[in-house]
Write a protein that holds these residues in place. Sequence first.
Motif, PDB file in Angstrom:
ATOM      1  N   VAL A  33      14.294  55.150  22.144  1.00  0.00           N
ATOM      2  CA  VAL A  33      14.090  54.115  23.151  1.00  0.00           C
ATOM      3  C   VAL A  33      13.157  54.662  24.230  1.00  0.00           C
ATOM      4  O   VAL A  33      13.298  55.811  24.666  1.00  0.00           O
ATOM      5  CB  VAL A  33      15.447  53.690  23.765  1.00  0.00           C
ATOM      6  CG1 VAL A  33      15.259  52.679  24.884  1.00  0.00           C
ATOM      7  CG2 VAL A  33      16.358  53.115  22.676  1.00  0.00           C
ATOM      8  N   SER A  34      12.198  53.826  24.647  1.00  0.00           N
ATOM      9  CA  SER A  34      11.234  54.226  25.673  1.00  0.00           C
ATOM     10  C   SER A  34      11.908  54.306  27.035  1.00  0.00           C
ATOM     11  O   SER A  34      13.029  53.825  27.228  1.00  0.00           O
ATOM     12  CB  SER A  34      10.084  53.222  25.736  1.00  0.00           C
ATOM     13  OG  SER A  34      10.543  52.003  26.306  1.00  0.00           O
ATOM     14  N   GLY A  35      11.179  54.872  27.981  1.00  0.00           N
ATOM     15  CA  GLY A  35      11.672  54.968  29.350  1.00  0.00           C
ATOM     16  C   GLY A  35      11.959  53.620  29.988  1.00  0.00           C
ATOM     17  O   GLY A  35      12.780  53.530  30.894  1.00  0.00           O
ATOM     18  N   ASP A  36      11.303  52.557  29.497  1.00  0.00           N
ATOM     19  CA  ASP A  36      11.569  51.222  30.056  1.00  0.00           C
ATOM     20  C   ASP A  36      12.509  50.394  29.188  1.00  0.00           C
ATOM     21  O   ASP A  36      12.633  49.191  29.375  1.00  0.00           O
ATOM     22  CB  ASP A  36      10.268  50.474  30.354  1.00  0.00           C
ATOM     23  CG  ASP A  36       9.426  50.217  29.113  1.00  0.00           C
ATOM     24  OD1 ASP A  36       9.856  50.554  27.996  1.00  0.00           O
ATOM     25  OD2 ASP A  36       8.322  49.659  29.272  1.00  0.00           O
ATOM     26  N   GLY A  37      13.181  51.044  28.224  1.00  0.00           N
ATOM     27  CA  GLY A  37      14.233  50.381  27.456  1.00  0.00           C
ATOM     28  C   GLY A  37      13.823  49.737  26.152  1.00  0.00           C
ATOM     29  O   GLY A  37      14.648  49.112  25.491  1.00  0.00           O
ATOM     30  N   GLU A  38      12.565  49.880  25.745  1.00  0.00           N
ATOM     31  CA  GLU A  38      12.101  49.276  24.497  1.00  0.00           C
ATOM     32  C   GLU A  38      12.461  50.168  23.305  1.00  0.00           C
ATOM     33  O   GLU A  38      12.212  51.378  23.336  1.00  0.00           O
ATOM     34  CB  GLU A  38      10.583  49.092  24.543  1.00  0.00           C
ATOM     35  CG  GLU A  38       9.993  48.516  23.279  1.00  0.00           C
ATOM     36  CD  GLU A  38       8.471  48.505  23.292  1.00  0.00           C
ATOM     37  OE1 GLU A  38       7.898  48.143  22.245  1.00  0.00           O
ATOM     38  OE2 GLU A  38       7.852  48.873  24.310  1.00  0.00           O
ATOM     39  N   VAL A  39      13.043  49.563  22.265  1.00  0.00           N
ATOM     40  CA  VAL A  39      13.306  50.308  21.036  1.00  0.00           C
ATOM     41  C   VAL A  39      11.962  50.560  20.360  1.00  0.00           C
ATOM     42  O   VAL A  39      11.227  49.628  20.036  1.00  0.00           O
ATOM     43  CB  VAL A  39      14.266  49.548  20.091  1.00  0.00           C
ATOM     44  CG1 VAL A  39      14.385  50.264  18.752  1.00  0.00           C
ATOM     45  CG2 VAL A  39      15.637  49.392  20.737  1.00  0.00           C
ATOM     46  N   LEU A  40      11.637  51.834  20.179  1.00  0.00           N
ATOM     47  CA  LEU A  40      10.347  52.228  19.626  1.00  0.00           C
ATOM     48  C   LEU A  40      10.403  52.537  18.132  1.00  0.00           C
ATOM     49  O   LEU A  40       9.442  52.295  17.411  1.00  0.00           O
ATOM     50  CB  LEU A  40       9.828  53.470  20.361  1.00  0.00           C
ATOM     51  CG  LEU A  40       9.600  53.331  21.848  1.00  0.00           C
ATOM     52  CD1 LEU A  40       9.298  54.690  22.464  1.00  0.00           C
ATOM     53  CD2 LEU A  40       8.476  52.342  22.116  1.00  0.00           C
ATOM     54  N   PHE A  41      11.517  53.112  17.686  1.00  0.00           N
ATOM     55  CA  PHE A  41      11.606  53.592  16.307  1.00  0.00           C
ATOM     56  C   PHE A  41      13.082  53.733  15.965  1.00  0.00           C
ATOM     57  O   PHE A  41      13.889  54.111  16.813  1.00  0.00           O
ATOM     58  CB  PHE A  41      10.911  54.957  16.198  1.00  0.00           C
ATOM     59  CG  PHE A  41      10.842  55.518  14.800  1.00  0.00           C
ATOM     60  CD1 PHE A  41       9.794  55.181  13.962  1.00  0.00           C
ATOM     61  CD2 PHE A  41      11.810  56.395  14.341  1.00  0.00           C
ATOM     62  CE1 PHE A  41       9.715  55.707  12.672  1.00  0.00           C
ATOM     63  CE2 PHE A  41      11.746  56.919  13.060  1.00  0.00           C
ATOM     64  CZ  PHE A  41      10.687  56.581  12.221  1.00  0.00           C
ATOM     65  N   GLU A  42      13.417  53.425  14.724  1.00  0.00           N
ATOM     66  CA  GLU A  42      14.775  53.664  14.250  1.00  0.00           C
ATOM     67  C   GLU A  42      14.718  54.048  12.778  1.00  0.00           C
ATOM     68  O   GLU A  42      13.795  53.661  12.056  1.00  0.00           O
ATOM     69  CB  GLU A  42      15.690  52.468  14.478  1.00  0.00           C
ATOM     70  CG  GLU A  42      15.270  51.191  13.801  1.00  0.00           C
ATOM     71  CD  GLU A  42      16.234  50.041  14.065  1.00  0.00           C
ATOM     72  OE1 GLU A  42      16.442  49.255  13.122  1.00  0.00           O
ATOM     73  OE2 GLU A  42      16.775  49.914  15.181  1.00  0.00           O
TER      74      GLU A  42
END
Length: 160
Positions: A33-42
């Motif tokens: 999760v990015s610093g602004d709360g976006e799921v980037l990769f799973e």
Amino acid sequence: MITDTDLKHLQRCVELARIALKKGDEPFGSVLVSGDGEVLFEDHNHVAGGDHTQHPEFAIAKWAVENLTPEERSKTITYTSGEHCPMCAAAHGWVGLGRIVYASSSEQLVQWFREMGVAPSRVRNLPIQDVIRDTIVDGPVPELAEEVHQLHREFHEKSS
């Protein structure tokens, strides 16, 4: 401290671990999760084919170095169903990822394996802090650890 947002992402990690189990793989799942709360990769474990480096936390480190700046990497949070192994902890440290939050600890996993009669791994289980410095690490999370324990029981019952 574990927040409601942390719990939401950890629950997704447990779902990914369940997907891995359904595919015949060891039950581990992770989310970046990015610093602004976006799921980037799973991702989830892909070791069933014999390559035991195919852990989701290792995949996260590789993805992050290819897609994020060092500053962006330092602000991420890695969520995972189980505490990083030494290989994944080192990868996390080398690429400069931020905080780690895990549902179940390596210590718990070793105890569960002992109780199930599963042979210990060739690689020693070490706490993340014994592998990398200067990383905020939170876990285990009791309300999810038992669910992870059940997934490991199911995996080893199928394997034996």
